[in-house]
Scaffold this motif. Structure first.
Motif, short mmCIF file in Angstrom:
data_model
loop_
_atom_site.label_atom_id
_atom_site.label_comp_id
_atom_site.label_asym_id
_atom_site.label_seq_id
_atom_site.Cartn_x
_atom_site.Cartn_y
_atom_site.Cartn_z
N THR A 34 58.32 27.17 136.10
CA THR A 34 59.73 27.56 136.22
C THR A 34 59.95 28.96 136.78
N SER A 35 58.94 29.85 136.70
CA SER A 35 59.14 31.23 137.18
C SER A 35 58.07 31.72 138.14
N SER A 102 66.52 30.67 131.81
CA SER A 102 67.79 29.96 131.91
C SER A 102 68.95 30.92 132.14
N GLN A 253 67.13 31.57 138.66
CA GLN A 253 65.71 31.27 138.51
C GLN A 253 64.88 32.01 139.55
N THR A 344 64.24 21.07 140.76
CA THR A 344 63.44 21.94 139.90
C THR A 344 64.32 22.76 138.95
N SER A 345 65.46 23.24 139.45
CA SER A 345 66.33 24.04 138.58
C SER A 345 66.99 23.17 137.52
N THR A 348 64.52 22.44 134.88
CA THR A 348 64.33 23.65 134.06
C THR A 348 65.43 23.75 133.00
N THR A 352 64.83 24.04 129.02
CA THR A 352 65.12 25.27 128.30
C THR A 352 66.39 25.19 127.45
N LEU A 372 59.70 18.35 132.14
CA LEU A 372 60.14 18.85 133.44
C LEU A 372 60.04 17.76 134.51
#
Length: 478
Positions: A34-35, A102, A253, A344-345, A348, A352, A372
């Motif tokens: 995610t990051s 998030s 993100q 992907t976002s 996420t 989260t 995910l």
């Protein structure tokens, strides 16, 4: 269709899928998914933000809008410097200090769980609609170029994007977006050059024909709120871009993936400012198409062809061999990057803001990665169904702007309420949200003609903020 066009297209799209999937081994945990380990260069993140802006909605919708009407929608691009400066100055440092990736964890700390879930739910709906819109626009040129069935193209394209975005995570998505951004710009410039220099009297003929038809107009400068004037588009653009930079998970993100605060601020400015000249190229393509078919009307088989279809039609029927494949690949680059970002976002946010929040913090990485991937597949599938429902829509650009205004639900107003004022209690914020959502519903669904649908996000945001702020002022801590 020439074989060389198909080869160019397949090599490019296949390479993008493989590039995104190649980051699979570098993804060791859910946080890295995610990051991206918070280690990416600012220019790469900035190109990713730019590519998120330049979706197929821009690549086909902007030329279609300029071909059918004028440059009124370009006013949206002119509003970006205001939002990107505010983001680099305040939003980026604010989010970089937050522990959670998030964008909506802050709302829970400020107003309670209801605020976090409200914003997250609105975001998920918006991304599902956006994914469907873009996948539909990806299918259009392939239907014209190869004669493939629209439904088949929608399914195959969605599966390919889901595949590489779920394997590579946000790191794979961002690096592929950087490459896709370059391909998008090159493809658009080549197409514009061909349009301008194939005119019998040279590029000047394009501009003279367009100016006679008032194609460069930015819209009326009147103060009425019921039509898409210059001021309506400008205000809409400011509020929408503030929402993008301030509370859109796609952007927030990416702030977390940059290697430093300075790199993150640079990415916000670079991605937004680059969009302005590139969007101007897209509008100029639409205007050039109008002039081109005024000079060569016999080359347009169907004069009633909808604006969104004219650019793909030109690519298929008028470009030299090889260039058609490159331009279709560019359109795919625009769409694939944005859809991968949305998937992907959104996955996420599911992890989260919902799964971790309900399940607790004691969750293994394998379980989080499974969530995910599963969430990404579900979002992609919903996007397929929405894409199939958009086949008979007149203007994709107008449809997207209306839908995004409705489903965003005035999230920006709630964020600004918590970000600016420290005295607003969650009850006041909740009342403000109810008033804002009712305002948005009235503007969007009542059929009234006093206020343009684009302004629903503006009035929704203002109502939420003012109601919450005034209640806090009048009632204090009671």
């Amino acid at each position: 269709m020439h074989t060389i066009d198909l080869i160019v297209f397949l090599v490019f799209t296949g390479g993008i899928v493989l590039l995104g999937a190649s980051f699979y081994k570098m993804r060791s945990s859910a946080d890295d998914f995610t990051s991206a380990g918070r280690c990416l260069p600012g220019w790469v993140v900035g190109m990713s933000i730019f590519s998120t802006y330049v979706s197929s909605i821009s690549y086909l919708g902007y030329p279609g809008s300029a071909y059918s009407s004028n440059w009124n929608a370009f006013v949206f691009s002119l509003s970006i410097p205001i939002a990107s400066y505010i983001a680099a100055r305040w939003f980026v440092p604010f989010y970089r200090r937050q522990a959670s990736v998030s964008a909506y964890a802050f709302l829970e700390r400020r107003f309670g769980l209801w605020a976090r879930w409200y914003a997250a739910f609105c975001y998920l709906i918006t991304q599902a609609v956006r994914t469907g819109t873009i996948v539909f626009l990806l299918a259009m040129p392939m239907n014209l170029l190869l004669g493939w069935d629209m439904q088949l193209v929608i399914v195959i394209t969605s599966v390919a994007i889901i595949f590489y975005s779920m394997l590579g995570g946000v790191r794979g998505v961002i690096w592929t977006e950087a490459l896709q951004g370059v391909i998008m710009i090159v493809g658009a410039l080549i197409c514009l050059g061909i349009l301008l220099f194939t005119m019998p009297e040279g590029p000047s003929q394009t501009f003279s024909i367009a100016m006679q038809a008032d194609k460069f107009s930015l819209g009326s400068f009147g103060l009425g709120l019921g039509e898409s004037t210059f001021w309506v588009c400008m205000v809409y653009g400011i509020f929408t871009n503030l929402q993008n930079y301030g509370i859109d998970q796609n952007y927030v993100q990416r702030y977390h993936t940059a290697r430093s605060d300075k790199a993150a601020r640079f990415s916000a400015l670079f991605g937004g400012y680059l969009f302005i000249p590139v969007s101007a190229v897209f509008f100029l393509i639409g205007t050039a198409l109008f002039s081109y078919y005024q000079v060569f009307p016999e080359r347009l088989a169907d004069s009633a062809l909808k604006g969104d279809y004219v650019f793909p039609y030109f690519i298929v029927n008028q470009l030299p061999s090889g260039f058609s494949g490159l331009l279709v690949a560019s359109i795919f680059a625009a769409g694939m990057s944005t859809v991968a970002t949305s998937i992907t976002s959104a996955s996420t946010i599911v992890l989260t803001d919902f799964y971790r929040r309900l399940r607790g913090s004691d969750i293994s990485d394998d379980e989080q990665l499974l969530v995910l991937k599963g969430a990404g597949v579900v979002i992609g599938m919903i996007g397929i169904f929405i894409a199939l429902a958009l086949v008979n829509v007149g203007s994709i650009l107008d449809a997207w702007w209306k839908l995004s205004s409705i489903f965003s639900g005035g999230m920006l107003g709630l964020f600004l309420l918590g970000f600016i004022s420290k005295k607003v209690h969650n009850a006041y914020a909740a009342i403000g949200v109810v008033c804002g959502v009712l305002t948005i519903a009235w503007i969007s669904l009542s059929g009234q003609t006093v206020i343009h649908e684009f302004l629903s996000i503006v009035f929704g945001t203002v109502v939420i903020f003012l109601v919450g702020f005034l209640l806090a002022r009048l009632l204090g801590s009671r």
